[in-house]
Motif scaffolding. Structure first.
Motif, PDB file in Angstrom:
ATOM      1  N   SER A  63     -17.763  21.854   5.091  1.00 40.26           N
ATOM      2  CA  SER A  63     -17.455  21.987   6.106  1.00 40.26           C
ATOM      3  C   SER A  63     -16.738  20.125   5.310  1.00 40.26           C
ATOM      4  CB  SER A  63     -18.934  20.960   6.890  1.00 40.26           C
ATOM      5  OG  SER A  63     -19.769  20.309   5.946  1.00 40.26           O
ATOM      6  N   SER A  64     -16.285  20.092   4.258  1.00 33.53           N
ATOM      7  CA  SER A  64     -15.864  18.724   3.436  1.00 33.53           C
ATOM      8  C   SER A  64     -14.514  19.763   4.224  1.00 33.53           C
ATOM      9  CB  SER A  64     -14.964  19.177   2.173  1.00 33.53           C
ATOM     10  OG  SER A  64     -14.735  20.904   2.108  1.00 33.53           O
ATOM     11  N   ASP A  65     -13.379  20.299   4.518  1.00 35.13           N
ATOM     12  CA  ASP A  65     -12.612  20.281   5.849  1.00 35.13           C
ATOM     13  C   ASP A  65     -12.643  19.785   7.356  1.00 35.13           C
ATOM     14  OD1 ASP A  65     -10.507  20.855   7.402  1.00 35.13           O
ATOM     15  OD2 ASP A  65     -10.150  22.889   7.108  1.00 35.13           O
ATOM     16  N   ARG A  66     -12.179  18.239   7.413  1.00 32.29           N
ATOM     17  CA  ARG A  66     -12.854  17.503   7.880  1.00 32.29           C
ATOM     18  C   ARG A  66     -11.719  17.137   9.538  1.00 32.29           C
ATOM     19  NH1 ARG A  66     -17.387  17.181   8.651  1.00 32.29           N
ATOM     20  NH2 ARG A  66     -17.437  15.509   9.569  1.00 32.29           N
ATOM     21  N   SER A  67     -10.781  18.334   8.910  1.00 27.55           N
ATOM     22  CA  SER A  67      -9.237  18.549   9.863  1.00 27.55           C
ATOM     23  C   SER A  67      -9.786  19.497  11.198  1.00 27.55           C
ATOM     24  CB  SER A  67      -8.459  19.354   9.330  1.00 27.55           C
ATOM     25  OG  SER A  67      -8.374  20.658   9.609  1.00 27.55           O
ATOM     26  N   ILE A  68      -8.819  19.055  12.336  1.00 26.36           N
ATOM     27  CA  ILE A  68      -9.556  18.629  14.287  1.00 26.36           C
ATOM     28  C   ILE A  68      -9.037  20.528  13.909  1.00 26.36           C
ATOM     29  CG2 ILE A  68      -6.763  18.828  14.215  1.00 26.36           C
ATOM     30  CD1 ILE A  68     -10.028  17.613  16.436  1.00 26.36           C
ATOM     31  N   THR A  69      -8.435  21.497  12.754  1.00 23.88           N
ATOM     32  CA  THR A  69      -8.572  22.533  13.350  1.00 23.88           C
ATOM     33  C   THR A  69      -9.088  23.606  12.197  1.00 23.88           C
ATOM     34  OG1 THR A  69      -6.687  21.992  11.577  1.00 23.88           O
ATOM     35  CG2 THR A  69      -5.619  22.244  13.479  1.00 23.88           C
ATOM     36  N   SER A  70      -9.836  22.631  11.716  1.00 28.36           N
ATOM     37  CA  SER A  70     -11.441  23.560  10.679  1.00 28.36           C
ATOM     38  C   SER A  70     -11.848  24.441  11.820  1.00 28.36           C
ATOM     39  CB  SER A  70     -12.226  23.001  10.009  1.00 28.36           C
ATOM     40  OG  SER A  70     -12.286  21.970  11.138  1.00 28.36           O
ATOM     41  N   ILE A  71     -12.322  25.613  11.311  1.00 25.29           N
ATOM     42  CA  ILE A  71     -12.539  26.972  11.557  1.00 25.29           C
ATOM     43  C   ILE A  71     -14.365  26.282  11.835  1.00 25.29           C
ATOM     44  CG2 ILE A  71     -13.460  29.273  11.286  1.00 25.29           C
ATOM     45  CD1 ILE A  71     -10.464  28.352  11.577  1.00 25.29           C
ATOM     46  N   TRP A  72     -14.932  25.960  11.118  1.00 26.79           N
ATOM     47  CA  TRP A  72     -16.678  25.271  11.466  1.00 26.79           C
ATOM     48  C   TRP A  72     -16.808  24.336  13.077  1.00 26.79           C
ATOM     49  CZ3 TRP A  72     -18.254  20.800  11.655  1.00 26.79           C
ATOM     50  CH2 TRP A  72     -17.347  19.105  11.148  1.00 26.79           C
ATOM     51  N   ARG A  73     -15.451  23.697  13.134  1.00 26.93           N
ATOM     52  CA  ARG A  73     -15.688  23.273  14.242  1.00 26.93           C
ATOM     53  C   ARG A  73     -15.279  24.310  15.340  1.00 26.93           C
ATOM     54  NH1 ARG A  73     -15.065  17.454  13.922  1.00 26.93           N
ATOM     55  NH2 ARG A  73     -14.271  17.021  12.004  1.00 26.93           N
ATOM     56  N   ILE A  74     -14.659  24.968  15.600  1.00 25.89           N
ATOM     57  CA  ILE A  74     -14.320  26.140  16.414  1.00 25.89           C
ATOM     58  C   ILE A  74     -15.678  27.155  17.086  1.00 25.89           C
ATOM     59  CG2 ILE A  74     -12.457  28.011  17.387  1.00 25.89           C
ATOM     60  CD1 ILE A  74     -10.441  26.848  15.715  1.00 25.89           C
ATOM     61  N   VAL A  75     -15.931  26.733  15.171  1.00 26.52           N
ATOM     62  CA  VAL A  75     -17.497  27.765  16.302  1.00 26.52           C
ATOM     63  C   VAL A  75     -18.650  26.850  16.411  1.00 26.52           C
ATOM     64  CG1 VAL A  75     -19.159  29.154  14.549  1.00 26.52           C
ATOM     65  CG2 VAL A  75     -16.684  29.424  13.907  1.00 26.52           C
ATOM     66  N   ASN A  76     -18.463  26.118  16.724  1.00 25.70           N
ATOM     67  CA  ASN A  76     -19.778  25.136  16.119  1.00 25.70           C
ATOM     68  C   ASN A  76     -19.472  24.247  17.851  1.00 25.70           C
ATOM     69  OD1 ASN A  76     -20.645  21.894  16.873  1.00 25.70           O
ATOM     70  ND2 ASN A  76     -20.915  22.302  14.689  1.00 25.70           N
ATOM     71  N   ILE A  77     -18.460  24.675  18.469  1.00 28.84           N
ATOM     72  CA  ILE A  77     -17.779  24.475  20.046  1.00 28.84           C
ATOM     73  C   ILE A  77     -18.491  25.359  20.400  1.00 28.84           C
ATOM     74  CG2 ILE A  77     -16.681  24.156  21.690  1.00 28.84           C
ATOM     75  CD1 ILE A  77     -16.965  20.770  19.814  1.00 28.84           C
ATOM     76  N   VAL A  78     -17.704  26.818  20.007  1.00 22.45           N
ATOM     77  CA  VAL A  78     -18.783  28.169  20.882  1.00 22.45           C
ATOM     78  C   VAL A  78     -19.822  27.869  20.577  1.00 22.45           C
ATOM     79  CG1 VAL A  78     -18.485  30.975  20.447  1.00 22.45           C
ATOM     80  CG2 VAL A  78     -16.257  29.443  19.955  1.00 22.45           C
ATOM     81  N   ASP A  79     -20.793  27.649  19.815  1.00 27.71           N
ATOM     82  CA  ASP A  79     -22.337  27.819  19.552  1.00 27.71           C
ATOM     83  C   ASP A  79     -22.709  27.036  21.118  1.00 27.71           C
ATOM     84  OD1 ASP A  79     -22.153  29.398  18.057  1.00 27.71           O
ATOM     85  OD2 ASP A  79     -22.892  28.676  16.276  1.00 27.71           O
ATOM     86  N   TRP A  80     -21.844  26.021  20.903  1.00 31.26           N
ATOM     87  CA  TRP A  80     -22.178  24.979  21.543  1.00 31.26           C
ATOM     88  C   TRP A  80     -21.720  24.842  22.885  1.00 31.26           C
ATOM     89  CZ3 TRP A  80     -24.890  20.279  22.084  1.00 31.26           C
ATOM     90  CH2 TRP A  80     -25.402  19.761  23.080  1.00 31.26           C
ATOM     91  N   VAL A  81     -20.936  26.108  23.809  1.00 38.23           N
ATOM     92  CA  VAL A  81     -20.940  26.576  24.946  1.00 38.23           C
ATOM     93  C   VAL A  81     -21.905  27.640  24.886  1.00 38.23           C
ATOM     94  CG1 VAL A  81     -18.968  27.644  26.285  1.00 38.23           C
ATOM     95  CG2 VAL A  81     -19.012  26.035  25.133  1.00 38.23           C
ATOM     96  N   GLU A  82     -21.899  29.061  24.506  1.00 36.63           N
ATOM     97  CA  GLU A  82     -22.741  29.615  24.410  1.00 36.63           C
ATOM     98  C   GLU A  82     -24.118  28.218  24.611  1.00 36.63           C
ATOM     99  OE1 GLU A  82     -24.354  33.134  24.513  1.00 36.63           O
ATOM    100  OE2 GLU A  82     -22.201  32.283  24.733  1.00 36.63           O
TER     101      GLU A  82
END
Length: 442
Positions: free
Chosen positions: A202-221
């Motif tokens: 998770s060292s990639d802190r950019s707004i487009t990092s994949i872990w952020r997308i997966v994180n929001i998907v899991d939050w919505v799910e």
């Protein structure tokens, strides 16, 4: 007119003419004449996907490098790669109907679980208190949740459970979702037991990092599952979840960043926001967006002094937005209903966790809710600035290009929405035709 009606009826029956140039299975390339689970596919892949969702789910393992050929001849060679090919093609797990026996067992199990959670919360507040305490959601010593109803306590319990699962999201595998679309990822993460099997940083802190997308998907799910546990027959489709992810991704990300600044830093607001946007790899031609974030969001957040419970409820309110574009009508109605309950819970939380505030609970509540509008507007402006970075058609040679494009530059002409509109037209046509026949005297 007759040609148009025939075209609509053909779409309703999901039958593709044999002369159609795209009459091949989207998964394996075999002959296909019907749409199964939202995708033109053969009966073999239809049956495989149904069995995978109902029984095997995501327990398959690839013995090679997760890039096996899925063709008419080789489709039975690797179930792992075939299942992911189904998801990549867009097959919808929500469309797989359970057997009647499964429905009966699920109904009995859900009722028993709800009774158990209600009885435990009514007899003793400790289960909720302990769960929320593990998520750093602090309560007063007298536990203000005692004043909540069974349903409100159940919602708070569910939110805390979702937050804990998100907090535990530290390592995951992105090797299997390289060419996934957003809907494919949502479908994949919605299946019980889904895992991502390679490690990532998770060292990639950019707004487009994949872990952020997966994180929001899991939050919505997680929030959707919490909502469906109360009313299982109200289905929120993969399409609805993808819309919620796209609509809430930027506001949730910004709220997390700014609330962290408000709680930990006394730095000048404009400087703090600039540093935060730099860490997200966001740059703007002017300081206007930075100024708006500082004045309209960060300053009110500092004055609000959000408790972790307040922040948790505010995030859920952002996700459950009935004005989210693209939602089906059933999802919109249910989301509006659950959002009103979240507003009530937020008011209860502010009333009990800010007793020493100079302002009344209603004033604190109003100021906090007022943050949502500017946060939404700024999020829209930032999302618009990112669309040029992810143009359509996307460059398939870039990693996760489909997924990132779906999040930051979604396809507006969605075939699922168009098909739903066509079905509505069919229903209206049948209804009017039926009434016409009834009015004709015999």
């Amino acid at each position: 007119m007759h040609f148009f009606i025939e075209r609509i009826m053909r779409m309703e029956d999901h039958v593709v003419p044999s002369s159609h140039p795209l009459d091949k299975c989207a998964v394996c390339g075999d002959k296909a004449l019907k749409v199964h689970y939202g995708v033109l596919s053969c009966f073999g892949c239809k049956g495989f996907f149904r069995r995978a969702v109902r029984n095997g789910r995501n327990k398959y393992v690839c013995r090679l490098n997760k890039s096996c050929t899925v063709s008419k001849q080789d489709r039975n060679g690797c179930r792992y790669c075939r299942f992911r090919a189904c998801l990549r093609a867009g097959m919808n797990p929500d469309a797989v109907r359970p057997d009647r026996e499964d429905l009966r067992k699920a109904a009995q199990g859900g009722e028993a679980e709800r009774r158990g959670s209600f009885s435990s919360t009514c007899s003793s507040p400790r289960p909720i208190h302990n769960l929320i305490r593990t998520n750093s959601v602090q309560m007063n010593s007298d536990d203000w949740t005692k004043s909540l109803s069974e349903g409100e306590r159940s919602h708070l319990y569910g939110l805390a459970r979702v937050a804990r699962s998100i907090d535990e999201f530290e390592c995951a595998s992105f090797s299997g979702i390289d060419d996934f679309s957003l809907k494919s990822l949502v479908a994949f993460r919605s299946l019980a037991g889904s895992t991502l099997n390679a490690t990532f940083s998770s060292s990639d802190r950019s707004i487009t990092s994949i872990w952020r997308i997966v994180n929001i998907v899991d939050w919505v799910e997680g929030l959707v599952k919490m909502m469906e546990a109360e009313r299982p027959r109200v289905a929120i489709t993969v399409h609805d979840k993808a819309c919620l992810v796209h609509n809430s991704f930027m506001p949730l990300t910004l709220l997390s960043e700014l609330s962290s600044i408000a709680a930990r830093s006394r730095m000048n607001e404009l400087v703090a926001v600039r540093n935060s946007m730099d860490s997200l790899c966001l740059s703007f031609s002017t300081n206007e967006i930075l100024r708006r974030l500082a004045c309209e969001t960060l300053v009110p957040l500092r004055h609000a002094s959000l408790s972790p419970t307040d922040l948790l409820l505010l995030k859920a309110i952002i996700v459950f937005n009935p004005e989210c574009p693209g939602l089906f009508s059933m999802a919109t109605f249910r989301i509006r209903e659950i959002r009103s309950r979240l507003f009530d819970l937020l008011f209860h939380s502010i009333s009990h966790t800010h007793p020493s505030s100079n302002l009344s609970a209603a004033s604190n509540y109003g100021q906090l809710i007022a943050i949502l509008a500017p946060l939404t507007h700024v999020s829209g402006d930032i999302s618009s600035s990112l669309r040029s970075t992810f143009p359509r058609p996307f460059d398939s040679t870039l990693p996760y290009s489909t997924l990132r494009t779906d999040v930051f530059n979604p396809e507006m002409n969605d075939l699922i929405v168009e098909a739903a509109g066509m079905r509505d037209e069919v229903k209206r046509f049948k209804h009017s035709n039926k009434r016409t026949h009834e009015e004709i005297p015999t």
